[in-house]
Design a protein around this motif. Sequence first.
Motif, PDB file in Angstrom:
ATOM      1  N   ALA A   1       2.819   2.340  17.534  1.00 56.42           N
ATOM      2  CA  ALA A   1       4.262   2.118  17.557  1.00 56.42           C
ATOM      3  C   ALA A   1       4.561   0.622  17.479  1.00 56.42           C
ATOM      4  CB  ALA A   1       4.866   2.721  18.818  1.00 56.42           C
ATOM      5  N   ARG A   2       3.772  -0.179  18.220  1.00 59.63           N
ATOM      6  CA  ARG A   2       3.964  -1.623  18.186  1.00 59.63           C
ATOM      7  C   ARG A   2       3.654  -2.186  16.809  1.00 59.63           C
ATOM      8  NH1 ARG A   2       6.274  -5.027  22.065  1.00 59.63           N
ATOM      9  NH2 ARG A   2       6.743  -3.649  23.790  1.00 59.63           N
ATOM     10  N   ALA A   3       2.656  -1.561  16.146  1.00 60.45           N
ATOM     11  CA  ALA A   3       2.228  -2.053  14.840  1.00 60.45           C
ATOM     12  C   ALA A   3       3.329  -1.868  13.798  1.00 60.45           C
ATOM     13  CB  ALA A   3       0.975  -1.311  14.396  1.00 60.45           C
ATOM     14  N   ARG A   4       4.209  -0.887  14.029  1.00 61.78           N
ATOM     15  CA  ARG A   4       5.287  -0.614  13.076  1.00 61.78           C
ATOM     16  C   ARG A   4       6.316  -1.731  13.078  1.00 61.78           C
ATOM     17  NH1 ARG A   4       6.277   4.937  11.833  1.00 61.78           N
ATOM     18  NH2 ARG A   4       8.485   4.506  11.892  1.00 61.78           N
ATOM     19  N   LEU A   5       6.363  -2.494  14.169  1.00 65.50           N
ATOM     20  CA  LEU A   5       7.424  -3.493  14.329  1.00 65.50           C
ATOM     21  C   LEU A   5       6.999  -4.879  13.857  1.00 65.50           C
ATOM     22  CD1 LEU A   5       8.440  -2.467  17.961  1.00 65.50           C
ATOM     23  CD2 LEU A   5       9.657  -1.867  15.859  1.00 65.50           C
TER      24      LEU A   5
ATOM     25  N   GLY B   1       5.426   2.231   8.547  1.00 65.68           N
ATOM     26  CA  GLY B   1       4.681   3.310   9.192  1.00 65.68           C
ATOM     27  C   GLY B   1       3.206   3.285   8.848  1.00 65.68           C
ATOM     28  N   PRO B   2       2.388   3.957   9.658  1.00 61.10           N
ATOM     29  CA  PRO B   2       0.942   3.965   9.419  1.00 61.10           C
ATOM     30  C   PRO B   2       0.569   4.581   8.074  1.00 61.10           C
ATOM     31  CG  PRO B   2       1.533   5.367  11.308  1.00 61.10           C
ATOM     32  CD  PRO B   2       2.761   4.645  10.895  1.00 61.10           C
ATOM     33  N   ILE B   3       1.326   5.577   7.612  1.00 57.57           N
ATOM     34  CA  ILE B   3       1.004   6.213   6.324  1.00 57.57           C
ATOM     35  C   ILE B   3       1.244   5.227   5.186  1.00 57.57           C
ATOM     36  CG2 ILE B   3       1.498   8.163   4.793  1.00 57.57           C
ATOM     37  CD1 ILE B   3       0.302   8.958   7.503  1.00 57.57           C
ATOM     38  N   THR B   4       2.410   4.549   5.237  1.00 64.49           N
ATOM     39  CA  THR B   4       2.737   3.531   4.243  1.00 64.49           C
ATOM     40  C   THR B   4       1.666   2.445   4.246  1.00 64.49           C
ATOM     41  OG1 THR B   4       4.979   3.903   5.006  1.00 64.49           O
ATOM     42  CG2 THR B   4       4.657   2.150   3.387  1.00 64.49           C
ATOM     43  N   ARG B   5       1.252   2.097   5.473  1.00 65.46           N
ATOM     44  CA  ARG B   5       0.266   1.047   5.637  1.00 65.46           C
ATOM     45  C   ARG B   5      -1.042   1.441   4.947  1.00 65.46           C
ATOM     46  NH1 ARG B   5       0.496  -2.836   8.988  1.00 65.46           N
ATOM     47  NH2 ARG B   5       2.032  -1.938  10.396  1.00 65.46           N
ATOM     48  N   LEU B   6      -1.453   2.711   5.141  1.00 66.14           N
ATOM     49  CA  LEU B   6      -2.695   3.196   4.536  1.00 66.14           C
ATOM     50  C   LEU B   6      -2.598   3.183   3.015  1.00 66.14           C
ATOM     51  CD1 LEU B   6      -4.024   6.258   6.555  1.00 66.14           C
ATOM     52  CD2 LEU B   6      -5.202   4.131   6.050  1.00 66.14           C
ATOM     53  N   ALA B   7      -1.392   3.455   2.496  1.00 68.64           N
ATOM     54  CA  ALA B   7      -1.210   3.588   1.056  1.00 68.64           C
ATOM     55  C   ALA B   7      -1.095   2.240   0.351  1.00 68.64           C
ATOM     56  CB  ALA B   7       0.028   4.432   0.777  1.00 68.64           C
ATOM     57  N   ARG B   8      -1.106   1.148   1.129  1.00 66.30           N
ATOM     58  CA  ARG B   8      -1.007  -0.177   0.505  1.00 66.30           C
ATOM     59  C   ARG B   8      -2.220  -0.429  -0.390  1.00 66.30           C
ATOM     60  NH1 ARG B   8       0.814  -4.905   4.658  1.00 66.30           N
ATOM     61  NH2 ARG B   8       2.947  -4.245   5.031  1.00 66.30           N
TER      62      ARG B   8
ATOM     63  N   PHE C   1      -8.544  -4.118  14.210  1.00 65.60           N
ATOM     64  CA  PHE C   1      -7.942  -4.594  15.462  1.00 65.60           C
ATOM     65  C   PHE C   1      -7.470  -3.422  16.312  1.00 65.60           C
ATOM     66  CE2 PHE C   1      -3.927  -5.730  17.604  1.00 65.60           C
ATOM     67  CZ  PHE C   1      -4.363  -6.735  18.456  1.00 65.60           C
ATOM     68  N   TYR C   2      -6.782  -2.447  15.679  1.00 63.87           N
ATOM     69  CA  TYR C   2      -6.326  -1.266  16.431  1.00 63.87           C
ATOM     70  C   TYR C   2      -7.519  -0.516  17.015  1.00 63.87           C
ATOM     71  CZ  TYR C   2      -2.156  -1.923  13.475  1.00 63.87           C
ATOM     72  OH  TYR C   2      -1.095  -2.441  12.823  1.00 63.87           O
ATOM     73  N   ALA C   3      -8.528  -0.287  16.175  1.00 64.33           N
ATOM     74  CA  ALA C   3      -9.704   0.478  16.617  1.00 64.33           C
ATOM     75  C   ALA C   3     -10.415  -0.248  17.767  1.00 64.33           C
ATOM     76  CB  ALA C   3     -10.664   0.690  15.449  1.00 64.33           C
ATOM     77  N   HIS C   4     -10.465  -1.586  17.678  1.00 65.01           N
ATOM     78  CA  HIS C   4     -11.130  -2.367  18.725  1.00 65.01           C
ATOM     79  C   HIS C   4     -10.377  -2.248  20.047  1.00 65.01           C
ATOM     80  CE1 HIS C   4     -14.241  -5.281  19.646  1.00 65.01           C
ATOM     81  NE2 HIS C   4     -13.376  -5.895  20.430  1.00 65.01           N
TER      82      HIS C   4
END
Lengths: 165, 116
Positions: free
Chosen positions: A28-32, A40-47, A60-63
């Motif tokens: 949620a924080r990553a969206r901002l 959104g995470p989906i948009t992010r993946l599709a980059r 970073f998120y996984a860590h």
Amino acid sequence: MTPAQAAFVAALAVILGLVAAFGLIVMARARLGVGGGPIGPITRLARPSTARLELHRWAFYAHRVSGVGILAFLALHLVDIGIVAISPALYDEVHVLYGTPPLRVFEVGLLAGILFHAFNGLRLLLLDLVDVGLRGSERLLWLAVGLTVVVTIPAAIVILGPVFA
Amino acid sequence: MTARTRPSAAWLTIRVTALVLAVLVLTHFAETHLLTDVAETDSAFVAARWQSGIVAATDWLMLVAAVLHGGAGVWTIVDDYARPSAGRRGLRGVIVVAGGAMIAGGTATLLVVLGQ
């Protein structure tokens, strides 16, 4: 299931829930406020893959999430090991759970989390000391992911072996 | 050109303890899940393991390093996600108290079993 075993399972469920909730907070924080407004995470993946920093952001998120997960398990582990000081018999009663199939699956997941956090953490230590560039950093990240997979698979066979024996 | 800044205490704590933990935690997991089946690590295994002073001391070092590492990590997370406020000070207090309780509890376990 004895009361002590039920308490352990409940504590483990709470911990897994907390880690999942923390994962949602991180997402949620990553969206901002990432250049260009919420994303959104989906948009992010599709980059496109040319947006090379994206991969590092996922690392970073996984860590972060694996770190909180390992710390949460450490808290539970200190409690369950603490029982041995009070009553070895009660410790054995709770500890039997660790050998059950669901807990063995959990242990494989725990190992995967520890390995990724360790290998990616060593990558981050290296990046503080040596300038390997963005491409070099990306190669090291894939190395950390690869090592995690390569070590987890044979370990999973050892840990899960008794389930199929 | 960026100014050279002093690393924060949390940043330094995470990195120093990371090196210790990379070795100790992976060794610990291998010992208790790969070299020994987890079903065999009962109370007798724990008691026999801590008969060795080196193992007991190494476990205690791992406990302290892990709590410092995790505590500094969560401290950084709180700084990232919470603005400076009474709430953030409260969360920092929780980290210190919880970390202290983890080290105290783990140390007590070790001392009681060693004394048995």
